[in-house]
Design an enzyme around this catalytic site. Structure first.
Site, short mmCIF file in Angstrom:
data_model
loop_
_atom_site.label_atom_id
_atom_site.label_comp_id
_atom_site.label_asym_id
_atom_site.label_seq_id
_atom_site.Cartn_x
_atom_site.Cartn_y
_atom_site.Cartn_z
N HIS A 1 73.13 21.06 79.97
CA HIS A 1 73.50 22.44 79.71
C HIS A 1 74.90 22.74 80.23
O HIS A 1 75.45 22.01 81.06
CB HIS A 1 72.48 23.38 80.33
CG HIS A 1 71.17 23.38 79.62
ND1 HIS A 1 70.15 24.25 79.93
CD2 HIS A 1 70.71 22.62 78.59
CE1 HIS A 1 69.11 24.02 79.13
NE2 HIS A 1 69.43 23.03 78.31
N GLU B 1 76.13 24.89 82.32
CA GLU B 1 76.33 25.08 83.75
C GLU B 1 76.48 23.75 84.49
O GLU B 1 77.37 23.59 85.33
CB GLU B 1 75.16 25.86 84.36
CG GLU B 1 74.96 27.23 83.75
CD GLU B 1 73.95 27.27 82.63
OE1 GLU B 1 73.13 28.20 82.61
OE2 GLU B 1 73.98 26.35 81.77
N ALA C 1 81.45 36.38 47.92
CA ALA C 1 82.87 36.34 47.62
C ALA C 1 83.12 37.34 46.51
O ALA C 1 82.47 37.28 45.45
CB ALA C 1 83.29 34.94 47.19
N ARG D 1 77.52 27.34 56.94
CA ARG D 1 76.29 26.60 56.58
C ARG D 1 75.84 25.67 57.71
O ARG D 1 74.64 25.53 57.97
CB ARG D 1 76.55 25.77 55.31
CG ARG D 1 76.68 26.55 54.04
CD ARG D 1 76.96 25.62 52.86
NE ARG D 1 77.04 26.33 51.60
CZ ARG D 1 77.21 25.74 50.41
NH1 ARG D 1 77.35 24.42 50.35
NH2 ARG D 1 77.27 26.46 49.31
N ASP E 1 75.30 28.23 38.34
CA ASP E 1 76.28 27.44 39.11
C ASP E 1 75.82 26.03 39.46
O ASP E 1 76.64 25.18 39.81
CB ASP E 1 76.63 28.16 40.42
CG ASP E 1 77.28 29.52 40.18
OD1 ASP E 1 77.74 29.76 39.05
OD2 ASP E 1 77.32 30.33 41.12
N ARG F 1 79.49 19.99 53.30
CA ARG F 1 80.33 18.87 52.90
C ARG F 1 81.75 18.96 53.44
O ARG F 1 82.39 17.94 53.63
CB ARG F 1 80.39 18.79 51.36
CG ARG F 1 79.02 18.62 50.71
CD ARG F 1 79.13 18.41 49.21
NE ARG F 1 79.79 19.49 48.52
CZ ARG F 1 79.22 20.65 48.21
NH1 ARG F 1 77.97 20.89 48.58
NH2 ARG F 1 79.89 21.58 47.55
N GLU G 1 73.52 33.09 49.91
CA GLU G 1 74.80 33.02 49.21
C GLU G 1 74.74 33.61 47.80
O GLU G 1 75.52 33.23 46.93
CB GLU G 1 75.28 31.56 49.18
CG GLU G 1 75.52 30.98 50.56
CD GLU G 1 76.36 29.72 50.53
OE1 GLU G 1 77.10 29.51 49.56
OE2 GLU G 1 76.26 28.94 51.49
#
Length: 350
Positions: A44, A46, A147, A177, A193, A200, A280
């Site tokens: 962790h 810390e 968008a 993502r 689409d 990627r 999306e």
């Protein structure tokens, strides 16, 4: 603390289901150690910062973005390392909300260490919003990304495939993502689409996000990329109908999950340990989720384009009343990415 928050972000995509945490050790006016939680199962923040500080930690102050844990999980309790280090003071942005881990402050105080909370608390909660949301909600933390053009459209009049935003914005979406448990679209987006819905163009996360299709009538074709690659990347379809069209999808590894509504679908995803969901589009799904108050953050990438009359509006099905409610959302952040402007809105607060 702002430096600790910056360090915490270095764990993006690699710490879940743990939160991202950063820590800074300060002695006098000097930073003597820094650290962050790099990946699930690794030390962790810390303990990393204290190891970097060494003997300089004695009598110093530890700034950390989350209350130090008090339980033994994949790693020993951070409270033990803090006590051993000789730290005199701990400043934590916010308390840990999870029952197994919380309580570190009381243990440290019992050892004579001064513990304070509240510095940059809002920023610390925003950074790990899915982690905090998981404690109080039966659905995932939902981020809706769109968008849009200057005139608020997401597609041209002819509905032809066309990138609105620039390459820098598209890379930022892939980074987003990488930081979620699942990525979702509606059936219309699959049909128009044929997206891959994978990471990627960003650093690969520890686990590839699930792919989720909201498709009540099972319109997703067996030839879609998300179907043909379902054995490589788990793919779920949230549907309200069953029938012969199930078999071509199931035979390629797609899992069909019956759901009565969007709210029911989200609860079923949460039951599968999906804490964060990036949606999306498209326009219909976006409008429905906003209308039903199932979105926590709205992320708009606005491109310097006008699409004009007949263009596809970004929020299909959103009523005028709900649009008025959303008319003055709080802006969480805003920045320029290439030629585009990225704005994050809080859909619940004005």
């Amino acid at each position: 603390m702002r430096r600790a928050l910056e360090l915490a972000g270095k764990g993006w995509g690699n710490t879940a289901p743990n939160p991202m945490v950063g820590a800074v050790v300060v002695s006098g006016d000097a930073v003597v150690g820094e650290g962050w939680h790099a990946a699930y199962g690794e030390p962790h923040a810390e303990t990393v910062a204290l190891a970097a500080a060494g003997e300089a930690a004695r009598g110093a102050t530890l700034y950390v973005t989350l209350e130090p844990c008090a339980h033994r999980g994949q790693t020993p309790p951070c409270t033990e390392a803090i006590v051993r280090s000789g730290i005199a003071r701990v400043v934590a942005a916010v308390r840990d909300p999870t029952p197994p881990a919380r309580g570190g402050a009381e243990l440290l105080r019992a050892q004579g260490i001064d513990v304070r909370f509240g510095v940059e608390a809002d920023a610390a909660i925003e950074l790990n919003a899915p982690f905090f949301n998981a404690v109080r909600s039966s659905r995932p933390w939902v981020v809706l990304k769109l968008a849009v053009s200057i005139d608020g459209a997401i597609g041209t009049r002819t509905r032809e495939q066309h990138w609105l935003t620039g390459e820098e914005s598209r890379r930022e979406v892939h980074r987003m993502r990488a930081g979620v448990d699942a990525i979702a679209v509606g059936a219309g987006t699959v049909l128009s689409d044929d997206p891959e819905l994978t990471v990627r163009f960003a650093d690969a996360p520890r686990r590839a996000p699930l792919r989720v299709i909201f498709d009540r009538e099972l319109r997703t074709p067996a030839t879609a990329k998300v179907v043909r690659t379902a054995r490589q990347v788990p793919t779920l379809i949230m549907a309200s109908v069953v029938g012969a069209q199930l078999e071509p999808l199931k035979s390629q590894g797609v899992e069909i999950i019956p759901s009565k509504s969007h709210a029911d679908a989200l609860e079923k995803l949460r039951a599968r340990n999906v804490r964060s969901l990036l949606v999306e589009g498209g326009a219909g799904l976006a409008g429905q989720l906003l209308e039903q108050k199932l979105v926590d953050r709205l992320v708009i990438f606005q491109a310097p384009l006008l699409l004009g009359d007949g263009a596809l509006a970004g929020f299909g099905g959103l009523t005028a009343a709900r649009a008025r409610e959303l008319g003055n959302m709080r802006i969480v952040s805003r920045r320029t990415i290439g030629d585009d402007v990225m704005t994050v809105y809080d859909t619940a607060r004005r």
